[in-house]
Write a protein that holds these residues in place. Sequence first.
Motif, PDB file in Angstrom:
ATOM      1  N   ASP A   1      -3.633  18.472  -6.454  1.00  0.00           N
ATOM      2  CA  ASP A   1      -2.499  17.935  -7.228  1.00  0.00           C
ATOM      3  C   ASP A   1      -3.622  17.236  -7.684  1.00  0.00           C
ATOM      4  OD1 ASP A   1       0.367  17.956  -7.088  1.00  0.00           O
ATOM      5  OD2 ASP A   1       0.205  16.774  -5.218  1.00  0.00           O
ATOM      6  N   PHE A   2      -3.138  16.789  -9.135  1.00  0.00           N
ATOM      7  CA  PHE A   2      -4.160  15.554  -9.670  1.00  0.00           C
ATOM      8  C   PHE A   2      -3.044  14.356 -10.111  1.00  0.00           C
ATOM      9  CE2 PHE A   2      -7.296  14.497 -13.322  1.00  0.00           C
ATOM     10  CZ  PHE A   2      -7.500  13.603 -12.765  1.00  0.00           C
ATOM     11  N   ILE A   3      -2.966  13.167  -9.748  1.00  0.00           N
ATOM     12  CA  ILE A   3      -1.986  12.463  -9.522  1.00  0.00           C
ATOM     13  C   ILE A   3      -3.101  11.087 -10.455  1.00  0.00           C
ATOM     14  CG2 ILE A   3       0.016  10.507  -8.063  1.00  0.00           C
ATOM     15  CD1 ILE A   3      -0.481  13.041  -6.297  1.00  0.00           C
ATOM     16  N   THR A   4      -2.079  10.319 -10.685  1.00  0.00           N
ATOM     17  CA  THR A   4      -2.697   9.283 -11.970  1.00  0.00           C
ATOM     18  C   THR A   4      -1.677   8.020 -11.363  1.00  0.00           C
ATOM     19  OG1 THR A   4      -1.089   9.508 -13.418  1.00  0.00           O
ATOM     20  CG2 THR A   4      -3.532  10.573 -13.882  1.00  0.00           C
ATOM     21  N   ILE A   5      -2.770   6.860 -11.054  1.00  0.00           N
ATOM     22  CA  ILE A   5      -1.966   5.931  -9.887  1.00  0.00           C
ATOM     23  C   ILE A   5      -1.335   4.801 -11.036  1.00  0.00           C
ATOM     24  CG2 ILE A   5      -1.341   4.118  -8.057  1.00  0.00           C
ATOM     25  CD1 ILE A   5      -3.061   7.208  -6.922  1.00  0.00           C
ATOM     26  N   VAL A   6      -0.861   3.778 -11.090  1.00  0.00           N
ATOM     27  CA  VAL A   6      -1.162   2.149 -12.699  1.00  0.00           C
ATOM     28  C   VAL A   6      -0.369   1.592 -11.639  1.00  0.00           C
ATOM     29  CG1 VAL A   6      -0.786   4.236 -14.187  1.00  0.00           C
ATOM     30  CG2 VAL A   6       0.877   3.256 -13.692  1.00  0.00           C
ATOM     31  N   GLY A   7       0.015  -0.110 -12.371  1.00  0.00           N
ATOM     32  CA  GLY A   7       0.643  -0.740 -11.229  1.00  0.00           C
ATOM     33  C   GLY A   7      -0.042  -2.229 -11.471  1.00  0.00           C
ATOM     34  N   SER A   8       0.497  -3.128 -11.802  1.00  0.00           N
ATOM     35  CA  SER A   8       0.212  -4.549 -12.152  1.00  0.00           C
ATOM     36  C   SER A   8      -1.000  -4.946 -10.976  1.00  0.00           C
ATOM     37  CB  SER A   8       1.234  -5.364 -11.829  1.00  0.00           C
ATOM     38  OG  SER A   8       2.601  -5.615 -12.331  1.00  0.00           O
ATOM     39  N   ASN A   9      -2.203  -5.759 -10.897  1.00  0.00           N
ATOM     40  CA  ASN A   9      -2.970  -6.022  -9.802  1.00  0.00           C
ATOM     41  C   ASN A   9      -2.141  -6.566  -8.927  1.00  0.00           C
ATOM     42  OD1 ASN A   9      -4.717  -6.568 -12.712  1.00  0.00           O
ATOM     43  ND2 ASN A   9      -4.135  -8.135 -12.546  1.00  0.00           N
ATOM     44  N   GLY A  10      -2.368  -6.476  -7.584  1.00  0.00           N
ATOM     45  CA  GLY A  10      -1.752  -6.616  -6.961  1.00  0.00           C
ATOM     46  C   GLY A  10      -0.924  -5.128  -6.307  1.00  0.00           C
ATOM     47  N   ALA A  11      -0.520  -4.124  -6.667  1.00  0.00           N
ATOM     48  CA  ALA A  11       0.031  -3.777  -6.457  1.00  0.00           C
ATOM     49  C   ALA A  11      -0.114  -2.837  -5.321  1.00  0.00           C
ATOM     50  CB  ALA A  11       0.604  -2.067  -7.820  1.00  0.00           C
ATOM     51  N   GLY A  12      -0.761  -2.695  -4.879  1.00  0.00           N
ATOM     52  CA  GLY A  12      -1.440  -1.903  -3.645  1.00  0.00           C
ATOM     53  C   GLY A  12      -2.326  -0.435  -3.624  1.00  0.00           C
ATOM     54  N   LYS A  13      -2.747  -0.605  -5.129  1.00  0.00           N
ATOM     55  CA  LYS A  13      -3.516   0.509  -5.563  1.00  0.00           C
ATOM     56  C   LYS A  13      -4.711   1.047  -4.350  1.00  0.00           C
ATOM     57  CE  LYS A  13      -3.545  -0.567  -9.593  1.00  0.00           C
ATOM     58  NZ  LYS A  13      -3.034  -1.864  -9.808  1.00  0.00           N
ATOM     59  N   THR A  14      -5.605  -0.168  -4.578  1.00  0.00           N
ATOM     60  CA  THR A  14      -6.917   0.411  -4.304  1.00  0.00           C
ATOM     61  C   THR A  14      -6.459  -0.069  -1.877  1.00  0.00           C
ATOM     62  OG1 THR A  14      -8.030  -1.242  -5.782  1.00  0.00           O
ATOM     63  CG2 THR A  14      -9.218  -1.257  -3.687  1.00  0.00           C
ATOM     64  N   THR A  15      -5.519  -0.363  -2.082  1.00  0.00           N
ATOM     65  CA  THR A  15      -4.789  -0.370  -0.542  1.00  0.00           C
ATOM     66  C   THR A  15      -5.130   0.791   0.102  1.00  0.00           C
ATOM     67  OG1 THR A  15      -4.454  -3.104  -0.340  1.00  0.00           O
ATOM     68  CG2 THR A  15      -3.999  -1.405   1.188  1.00  0.00           C
ATOM     69  N   LEU A  16      -4.433   1.412  -0.688  1.00  0.00           N
ATOM     70  CA  LEU A  16      -3.535   3.023  -0.970  1.00  0.00           C
ATOM     71  C   LEU A  16      -4.885   3.594  -0.941  1.00  0.00           C
ATOM     72  CD1 LEU A  16      -1.306   4.917  -0.610  1.00  0.00           C
ATOM     73  CD2 LEU A  16      -1.948   5.140  -3.268  1.00  0.00           C
ATOM     74  N   PHE A  17      -6.291   3.159  -1.540  1.00  0.00           N
ATOM     75  CA  PHE A  17      -6.617   4.153  -1.057  1.00  0.00           C
ATOM     76  C   PHE A  17      -8.433   4.051  -0.328  1.00  0.00           C
ATOM     77  CE2 PHE A  17      -8.305   5.653  -5.808  1.00  0.00           C
ATOM     78  CZ  PHE A  17      -7.074   6.862  -6.308  1.00  0.00           C
ATOM     79  N   ASN A  18      -8.457   2.928   0.499  1.00  0.00           N
ATOM     80  CA  ASN A  18      -8.725   1.798   1.790  1.00  0.00           C
ATOM     81  C   ASN A  18      -8.358   3.267   3.212  1.00  0.00           C
ATOM     82  OD1 ASN A  18     -10.934   0.818   0.442  1.00  0.00           O
ATOM     83  ND2 ASN A  18      -9.683  -1.331   0.255  1.00  0.00           N
ATOM     84  N   LEU A  19      -6.975   2.635   2.170  1.00  0.00           N
ATOM     85  CA  LEU A  19      -6.003   3.666   3.644  1.00  0.00           C
ATOM     86  C   LEU A  19      -6.077   5.237   3.669  1.00  0.00           C
ATOM     87  CD1 LEU A  19      -2.785   1.966   2.987  1.00  0.00           C
ATOM     88  CD2 LEU A  19      -3.999   1.495   5.537  1.00  0.00           C
ATOM     89  N   ILE A  20      -6.004   5.538   2.718  1.00  0.00           N
ATOM     90  CA  ILE A  20      -6.556   7.214   2.719  1.00  0.00           C
ATOM     91  C   ILE A  20      -7.918   7.625   2.940  1.00  0.00           C
ATOM     92  CG2 ILE A  20      -6.908   8.791   1.153  1.00  0.00           C
ATOM     93  CD1 ILE A  20      -4.406   8.750  -0.578  1.00  0.00           C
ATOM     94  N   SER A  21      -8.716   7.213   2.321  1.00  0.00           N
ATOM     95  CA  SER A  21     -10.110   6.736   2.733  1.00  0.00           C
ATOM     96  C   SER A  21     -10.589   6.480   4.629  1.00  0.00           C
ATOM     97  CB  SER A  21     -11.459   6.293   2.056  1.00  0.00           C
ATOM     98  OG  SER A  21     -11.221   4.594   1.906  1.00  0.00           O
ATOM     99  N   GLY A  22     -10.004   5.950   4.790  1.00  0.00           N
ATOM    100  CA  GLY A  22     -10.209   5.302   6.793  1.00  0.00           C
ATOM    101  C   GLY A  22     -11.091   3.818   6.294  1.00  0.00           C
ATOM    102  N   ALA A  23     -11.652   3.100   4.974  1.00  0.00           N
ATOM    103  CA  ALA A  23     -12.046   1.855   5.077  1.00  0.00           C
ATOM    104  C   ALA A  23     -11.105   0.604   5.865  1.00  0.00           C
ATOM    105  CB  ALA A  23     -11.709   1.672   4.263  1.00  0.00           C
ATOM    106  N   ILE A  24      -9.695   1.274   6.261  1.00  0.00           N
ATOM    107  CA  ILE A  24      -9.295   0.094   6.632  1.00  0.00           C
ATOM    108  C   ILE A  24      -7.488   0.932   7.343  1.00  0.00           C
ATOM    109  CG2 ILE A  24      -9.058  -1.841   5.991  1.00  0.00           C
ATOM    110  CD1 ILE A  24      -6.411  -1.270   3.719  1.00  0.00           C
ATOM    111  N   PHE A  25      -7.161   0.441   8.317  1.00  0.00           N
ATOM    112  CA  PHE A  25      -6.294   1.511   9.042  1.00  0.00           C
ATOM    113  C   PHE A  25      -5.039   0.449   9.558  1.00  0.00           C
ATOM    114  CE2 PHE A  25      -9.483   2.169  12.641  1.00  0.00           C
ATOM    115  CZ  PHE A  25     -10.133   2.885  11.668  1.00  0.00           C
ATOM    116  N   PRO A  26      -3.913   1.139   9.383  1.00  0.00           N
ATOM    117  CA  PRO A  26      -1.680   1.170   9.107  1.00  0.00           C
ATOM    118  C   PRO A  26      -2.008  -0.102   9.641  1.00  0.00           C
ATOM    119  CG  PRO A  26      -2.320   2.858   9.031  1.00  0.00           C
ATOM    120  CD  PRO A  26      -3.277   2.779   9.451  1.00  0.00           C
TER     121      PRO A  26
END
Length: 264
Positions: free
Chosen positions: A33-58
């Motif tokens: 899959d090649f998934i593009t992600i859009v949204g307003s500031n504060g929508a949670g996009k970077t947090t989603l990446f941090n969760l997937i990468s392990g930078a933060i935990f849920p």
Amino acid sequence: MITLENIKKDFNPGTINEKTVINNLNFKAQKGDFITIVGSNGAGKTTLFNLISGAIFPTRGRILIRDREVTHEPEYKRAKNIGRIFQDPLAGTASNMTLEDNMMITARKGFKWPKISLTRKVSKEFEDRVKVLGMGLEHRLKENVNTLSGGQRQALTLLMTVSSNPDILLLDEHTAALDPGNAALIMELTRQFVREKELTTLMVTHNMNHAIEFGNRLIMMDQGEIIIDVNSEAKRLLTKQRLIEMFGEIKKREFENDEVLLTS
């Protein structure tokens, strides 16, 4: 390839500053899959990446990579399977080292390159790899990376990341700091490398035109939730205006992000 089940992420839990950034999110990405992600500031996009990468935990929920649970596995352990490129072109390379040494760092990760000494044969291999960027960097392998432009550094970062053969590529607004010409070049290199390496790719972008043009699937986030998820033929029929209209129909308010709205 990626599964998020009932993910919630709270920051500063139990305090007056407690804030839920991701709320009961469920998400799956299939291999390739090649998934593009859009949204307003504060929508949670970077947090989603941090969760997937392990930078933060849920706070709650499960994360699986290749059907293996990694919910509380730290970032350094996931790094073998996940490559991530940030908005800042300076973030992905070592400034005071040569291009050759930067490429050697990638080789030394040993993902699918042998552990090698820097011989002429290896230098030739680096030349061949860098040549695909079309920037003449194969003639500058002995120069420090801090002599390169932002576009050249981001192209080198992209090349180094895909050369480490990750299963998953996370692109966190990786063209946002570049001028339009360099951004277009990086996007074409992205398309080329993702196709050649068959990478499962998630790309956060403020450029709705890029979000619509690239990839096989588009998601829009708002307030920590996925509110739009389109793929295949439906994605090909999307326009920037229609996407903004869909947001309004779902959320009953106007889409507010000047950076997105003003990007042509």
